[in-house]
Design a protein around this motif. Structure first.
Motif, PDB file in Angstrom:
ATOM      1  N   ARG A 143       0.746  -1.122  -0.006  1.00 13.69           N
ATOM      2  CA  ARG A 143       0.027  -0.176   0.002  1.00 13.69           C
ATOM      3  C   ARG A 143       0.873   1.295   0.097  1.00 13.69           C
ATOM      4  NH1 ARG A 143      -5.120   0.493   1.192  1.00 13.69           N
ATOM      5  NH2 ARG A 143      -5.292  -1.465   2.152  1.00 13.69           N
ATOM      6  N   SER A 146      -2.575   7.334   1.285  1.00 13.56           N
ATOM      7  CA  SER A 146      -3.645   8.025   0.608  1.00 13.56           C
ATOM      8  C   SER A 146      -3.458   9.570   0.104  1.00 13.56           C
ATOM      9  CB  SER A 146      -5.117   7.644   1.368  1.00 13.56           C
ATOM     10  OG  SER A 146      -4.940   8.417   2.631  1.00 13.56           O
ATOM     11  N   LYS A 148      -5.004  13.369  -2.032  1.00 10.65           N
ATOM     12  CA  LYS A 148      -6.215  13.990  -2.356  1.00 10.65           C
ATOM     13  C   LYS A 148      -5.678  14.729  -3.676  1.00 10.65           C
ATOM     14  CE  LYS A 148      -8.644  15.051   1.863  1.00 10.65           C
ATOM     15  NZ  LYS A 148      -9.400  15.934   2.650  1.00 10.65           N
ATOM     16  N   LYS A 154     -10.553  11.978  -1.644  1.00 18.55           N
ATOM     17  CA  LYS A 154      -9.408  11.021  -0.960  1.00 18.55           C
ATOM     18  C   LYS A 154      -9.273   9.900  -1.983  1.00 18.55           C
ATOM     19  CE  LYS A 154      -8.153   8.716   3.007  1.00 18.55           C
ATOM     20  NZ  LYS A 154      -8.518   8.197   4.550  1.00 18.55           N
ATOM     21  N   TRP A 155      -8.085   9.359  -2.394  1.00 17.03           N
ATOM     22  CA  TRP A 155      -7.496   8.504  -3.647  1.00 17.03           C
ATOM     23  C   TRP A 155      -6.793   7.454  -2.629  1.00 17.03           C
ATOM     24  CZ3 TRP A 155      -7.833   7.947  -8.860  1.00 17.03           C
ATOM     25  CH2 TRP A 155      -8.938   8.667  -9.486  1.00 17.03           C
ATOM     26  N   TYR A 156      -6.953   6.242  -2.861  1.00 19.15           N
ATOM     27  CA  TYR A 156      -6.107   5.139  -2.476  1.00 19.15           C
ATOM     28  C   TYR A 156      -4.929   4.351  -3.292  1.00 19.15           C
ATOM     29  CZ  TYR A 156      -9.940   5.647   0.970  1.00 19.15           C
ATOM     30  OH  TYR A 156     -11.007   6.175   1.763  1.00 19.15           O
ATOM     31  N   SER A 171      -3.830   3.501  -8.456  1.00 15.88           N
ATOM     32  CA  SER A 171      -4.487   4.455  -7.372  1.00 15.88           C
ATOM     33  C   SER A 171      -5.930   4.615  -7.990  1.00 15.88           C
ATOM     34  CB  SER A 171      -4.341   6.074  -7.399  1.00 15.88           C
ATOM     35  OG  SER A 171      -4.158   6.651  -8.455  1.00 15.88           O
ATOM     36  N   SER A 173     -10.392   6.077  -6.608  1.00 17.00           N
ATOM     37  CA  SER A 173     -10.878   6.537  -5.742  1.00 17.00           C
ATOM     38  C   SER A 173     -11.871   5.618  -4.558  1.00 17.00           C
ATOM     39  CB  SER A 173     -11.725   7.557  -6.025  1.00 17.00           C
ATOM     40  OG  SER A 173     -12.834   6.952  -6.981  1.00 17.00           O
ATOM     41  N   LYS A 175     -11.470   2.434  -2.369  1.00 13.84           N
ATOM     42  CA  LYS A 175     -10.733   1.657  -1.653  1.00 13.84           C
ATOM     43  C   LYS A 175     -11.032   0.305  -1.553  1.00 13.84           C
ATOM     44  CE  LYS A 175      -9.433   1.076   3.505  1.00 13.84           C
ATOM     45  NZ  LYS A 175      -9.569  -0.416   3.554  1.00 13.84           N
TER      46      LYS A 175
END
Length: 204
Positions: A143, A146, A148, A154-156, A171, A173, A175
């Motif tokens: 991982r 996260s 923005k 918020k992006w993961y 990535s 948006s 999760k």
């Protein structure tokens, strides 16, 4: 009018019901069936045939793309759009790479986990992948923090590191989507990660 010319005129009139062609010389008269006649020069007939051939080619390409998408969805372990960017790890003796984490160079790609490879397509409708990576070449999957983007959403993210030093940063948006890819890749590549909880789920 010779019979061959009459057949060409009737065929052209029929095809023009389905095609919008401009600049054709319409005759003010009508045929025996009451339909308006159109008179075409040999060049216009050839142009019409060429346009029909192009339509058939586009139809064949669309069918091939649909079949390809269907095959991917039926046989792939996992597939979907992710935003991707690539980085290269510094080789031994090289200075550390410049920190460019704030550079927004994410590009959408369609990823497919199939067999022993990850395939990267520009679009899901493409017949050939833009790039591919063997699962046996992957040495790390984990991982990323996260972040923005411009829309403040918020992006993961996670990364895939190959033994050649190529690092794919991925990535979304969603999760759930990122967690699915992490679990699938870590399982397929038999990699351990401290993001995995004892029960196999991904920790927050």
């Amino acid at each position: 009018m010779p019979s061959a010319d009459l057949k060409n005129t009737k065929a052209a009139g029929f095809m023009l019901k389905f095609l919008t062609l401009r600049g054709l010389p319409w005759s003010p008269g009508t045929g025996s069936s009451g339909q308006q006649k159109v008179e075409l020069t040999p060049a216009q007939v050839e142009s019409l045939r060429s346009e029909l051939a192009d339509i058939e080619d586009r139809e064949a390409q669309l069918k091939a793309r649909l079949q390809n998408i269907d095959e991917i969805l039926r046989t792939a372990r996992l597939s979907g759009y992710l935003y991707i960017r690539t980085r290269w790890a510094a080789l031994p003796g090289e200075p550390p790479t410049i920190d460019d984490t704030d550079v927004d160079d994410w590009l959408p790609r369609f990823l497919v986990l199939h067999g022993e490879c990850i395939f990267l397509y520009l679009l899901c409708t493409d017949l050939s992948p833009q790039d591919s990576t063997l699962l046996t070449d992957i040495v790390e999957v984990d991982r990323l923090p996260s972040f923005k983007r411009e829309d403040n959403e918020k992006w993961y993210a996670f990364y895939i590191l190959t033994r050649q030093g190529l690092r794919y940063e991925c990535s979304s948006s969603s999760k759930i989507q990122v967690d699915s890819w992490l679990l699938a890749l870590q399982a397929e590549c038999k990699l351990e990660s401290n993001t995995l909880a004892p029960n196999g789920s991904i920790e927050m």
